[in-house]
Scaffold this motif. Structure first.
Motif, PDB file in Angstrom:
ATOM      1  N   LEU A   1       0.799  -1.232   0.000  1.00 47.05           N
ATOM      2  CA  LEU A   1       0.000   0.000   0.000  1.00 47.05           C
ATOM      3  C   LEU A   1       0.832   1.282   0.000  1.00 47.05           C
ATOM      4  O   LEU A   1       0.551   2.212  -0.736  1.00 47.05           O
ATOM      5  N   ASN A   2       1.845   1.320   0.853  1.00 46.61           N
ATOM      6  CA  ASN A   2       2.581   2.581   1.020  1.00 46.61           C
ATOM      7  C   ASN A   2       3.877   2.646   0.209  1.00 46.61           C
ATOM      8  O   ASN A   2       4.704   3.525   0.433  1.00 46.61           O
ATOM      9  N   ALA A   3       4.039   1.712  -0.717  1.00 46.61           N
ATOM     10  CA  ALA A   3       5.264   1.717  -1.530  1.00 46.61           C
ATOM     11  C   ALA A   3       5.270   2.941  -2.449  1.00 46.61           C
ATOM     12  O   ALA A   3       4.204   3.440  -2.830  1.00 46.61           O
ATOM     13  N   PRO A   4       6.461   3.451  -2.816  1.00 43.42           N
ATOM     14  CA  PRO A   4       6.502   4.604  -3.738  1.00 43.42           C
ATOM     15  C   PRO A   4       5.855   4.230  -5.075  1.00 43.42           C
ATOM     16  O   PRO A   4       5.975   3.091  -5.514  1.00 43.42           O
ATOM     17  N   SER A   5       5.215   5.214  -5.681  1.00 48.67           N
ATOM     18  CA  SER A   5       4.503   4.899  -6.927  1.00 48.67           C
ATOM     19  C   SER A   5       5.449   4.845  -8.117  1.00 48.67           C
ATOM     20  O   SER A   5       5.131   4.295  -9.150  1.00 48.67           O
ATOM     21  N   GLN A   6       6.622   5.417  -7.978  1.00 56.67           N
ATOM     22  CA  GLN A   6       7.579   5.413  -9.090  1.00 56.67           C
ATOM     23  C   GLN A   6       8.922   4.881  -8.620  1.00 56.67           C
ATOM     24  O   GLN A   6       9.314   5.147  -7.473  1.00 56.67           O
ATOM     25  N   PHE A   7       9.624   4.178  -9.474  1.00 58.18           N
ATOM     26  CA  PHE A   7      10.928   3.640  -9.097  1.00 58.18           C
ATOM     27  C   PHE A   7      11.862   4.805  -8.761  1.00 58.18           C
ATOM     28  O   PHE A   7      12.020   5.732  -9.558  1.00 58.18           O
TER      29      PHE A   7
ATOM     30  N   ALA B   1      -0.360  -0.676  -3.875  1.00 57.84           N
ATOM     31  CA  ALA B   1       0.140   0.657  -4.275  1.00 57.84           C
ATOM     32  C   ALA B   1      -0.435   1.048  -5.630  1.00 57.84           C
ATOM     33  O   ALA B   1      -0.694   2.226  -5.890  1.00 57.84           O
ATOM     34  N   ALA B   2      -0.653   0.062  -6.515  1.00 61.10           N
ATOM     35  CA  ALA B   2      -1.127   0.379  -7.874  1.00 61.10           C
ATOM     36  C   ALA B   2      -2.592   0.820  -7.854  1.00 61.10           C
ATOM     37  O   ALA B   2      -2.957   1.818  -8.475  1.00 61.10           O
ATOM     38  N   SER B   3      -3.442   0.091  -7.137  1.00 61.93           N
ATOM     39  CA  SER B   3      -4.870   0.482  -7.114  1.00 61.93           C
ATOM     40  C   SER B   3      -5.029   1.801  -6.358  1.00 61.93           C
ATOM     41  O   SER B   3      -5.860   2.642  -6.711  1.00 61.93           O
ATOM     42  N   ARG B   4      -4.203   2.000  -5.330  1.00 59.10           N
ATOM     43  CA  ARG B   4      -4.242   3.262  -4.589  1.00 59.10           C
ATOM     44  C   ARG B   4      -3.950   4.447  -5.521  1.00 59.10           C
ATOM     45  O   ARG B   4      -4.577   5.502  -5.425  1.00 59.10           O
ATOM     46  N   LEU B   5      -3.001   4.225  -6.412  1.00 65.32           N
ATOM     47  CA  LEU B   5      -2.636   5.285  -7.362  1.00 65.32           C
ATOM     48  C   LEU B   5      -3.836   5.649  -8.250  1.00 65.32           C
ATOM     49  O   LEU B   5      -4.081   6.821  -8.533  1.00 65.32           O
TER      50      LEU B   5
END
Ligand SMILES: C[S@@+](CC[C@H](N)C(=O)[O-])C[C@H]1O[C@@H](n2cnc3c(N)ncnc32)[C@H](O)[C@@H]1O
Length: 426
Positions: A36-42, A146-150
């Motif tokens: 969930l809280n992972a960064p959205s971009q590398f 993290a992806a659906s959160r985005l």
């Protein structure tokens, strides 16, 4: 063993992965994850070119290794026509917004909110979950990844997904019919898009009558302009804007400029330049104007204008076309350039900012898929497409012999180039 391609790829993937991993560790950066809280971009900054190259090599080599490990038959079978269907349903039924960030809902609750039947919803979301979009912490319960959160938090991304899985997908599906019905057509109204929508209008004219679609497209363009490599910063660094005009004072017209993000950033950086952003659709133009930051309001104006009609802003220093000409076949792209001739003063610059397709033997193997697939988007939508450098030179000559090709630079870190032409007079 020595000439084993799979071993070579495997070793290179291992080596480059280690490089990236060491960089993350040395800089206290988080491990890649879909939590969930992972960064959205590398998290690799622009100036870390070696690490960025290692990451890119891993991505490319993994694809090749995967294909080789499948072998031709399983490889062909591995393409899934349903790959995008989960994103289409998520965007259309606003499923991401319906799941609380950091909370949980049951499939039954989500079915109630969305109006989808629970059994259908479960099937579709479980495909999404297999693609790292949402997760199922316990059977029957859905939470964000993290992806659906985005998707829930970034409306422009949600608009892009909707555009891509709806408009683009339908257009792609109908492209074969369009090619059969209108062989070799350069007409923007004889495409997969027009057949899918039962219209003879080009996509932009069609959208202009449907405000919801045209605003969604403009939002999708805003999103694309934030993608790595396409940020306004790249265009700013990719051209000598400080030399535009006389004594640093000059006017730039952003033709088909939509949201005007590039001009807004340029205006912040170059206080003596003025900008006029033009677009076809009055709604899009007014919406962009509303979102214009106050501090540049006196130097970034917005104007509705159809670029097939005579350019009303006369004597500007630069006419800037970003991701515009590749939408159109040579016949129509030449018409756009010709509509500018009455407005051009001697020495006026035409700047074209879009991808330039390398010649076939110069395309890096790992980039071929993206370059070829992107090119087809414009064929599906408008009978246009990305051009090689020689095609741009031909296009300028076709439009008028007074357009002199001055040269082109690839924008650092981007697949976009900036091509400069100069008006030398009739
Ligand atoms: C692919 S988008 C690029 C938008 C923007 N330049 C960018 O880089 O994000 C093409 C733009 O051309 C505009 N456009 C299409 N037909 C037009 C026309 N006949 N006159 C003016 N603008 C038009 C669209 O509305 C859209 O904003």
């Amino acid at each position: 063993m020595d000439d084993s391609r799979i071993l070579e790829l495997g070793i290179r993937i291992g080596r480059n992965t280690a490089k990236v991993n060491e960089y993350l560790a040395a800089n206290n950066l988080p491990q890649p994850s879909f939590d969930l809280n992972a960064p959205s971009q590398f998290p690799i900054p622009d100036n870390e070119t070696e690490i960025a190259a290692a990451r890119k090599a891993v991505l490319h080599d993994c694809l090749e290794l995967r294909a080789l490990m499948f072998g031709p038959r399983e490889y062909l079978e591995s393409f899934q026509h349903n790959e995008l269907v989960s994103q289409q349903i998520i965007a259309r039924f606003k499923l991401a917004e319906a799941v609380p960030i950091g909370g949980e809902v049951t499939f039954a609750e989500l079915a109630d909110i969305s109006g989808l039947h629970e059994i259908h919803l479960r099937k579709l979301l479980r495909l999404a979950i297999a693609q790292h979009i949402f997760c199922e912490p316990r059977p029957g319960v859905v939470a964000h990844s993290a992806a659906s959160r985005l998707i829930a938090e970034n409306k422009m991304l949600a608009d892009w997904i909707r555009y891509s899985t709806d408009d683009l997908w339908h257009a792609a599906y109908h492209m074969g019919d369009a090619l059969a019905r209108y062989p070799g057509s350069e007409e923007p109204g004889e495409t997969g898009f027009s057949l899918a929508n039962k219209t003879s209008k080009d996509m932009f004219q069609f959208f202009a009558e449907k405000p919801e679609l045209s605003l969604r497209f403009a939002a999708a363009m805003r999103f694309i302009n934030g993608r790595p490599g396409l940020e306004p910063e790249r265009v700013i660094n990719g051209y000598h804007w400080d030399k535009v005009g006389k004594g640093g004072i000059g006017t730039v017209v952003d033709v088909g400029g939509s949201h005007g993000k590039i001009c807004i950033e340029l205006a912040r950086r170059f206080p003596s330049l003025s900008f006029i952003v033009q677009d076809l659709d009055e709604q899009v133009v007014r919406d962009a104007e509303r979102q214009r930051p106050e501090e540049v309001a006196d130097r970034v104006r917005f104007m509705a204008h159809d670029f097939f009609k005579e350019q009303p802003v006369k004597g500007a220093d630069v006419y800037f076309f970003r991701a515009v000409l590749h939408d159109w076949s040579d016949t129509y792209a030449a018409k756009i350039l010709q509509a500018h001739i009455p407005a051009l003063k001697l020495g006026a610059k035409i700047l074209i900012s879009e991808p330039v397709v390398p010649e076939p033997d110069k395309i890096p193997a790992g980039d071929a898929l993206r370059i070829r697939a992107n090119d087809l988007v414009m064929l599906e939508l408008f009978n246009g497409g990305d051009r090689e450098m020689a095609d741009f030179k031909r296009l300028l000559e076709k439009a008028h012999h007074g357009f002199q090709f001055n040269g082109a630079n690839q924008v650092p870190g981007s697949n976009h180039w900036i091509i400069e032409a100069e008006w030398m007079g009739e």
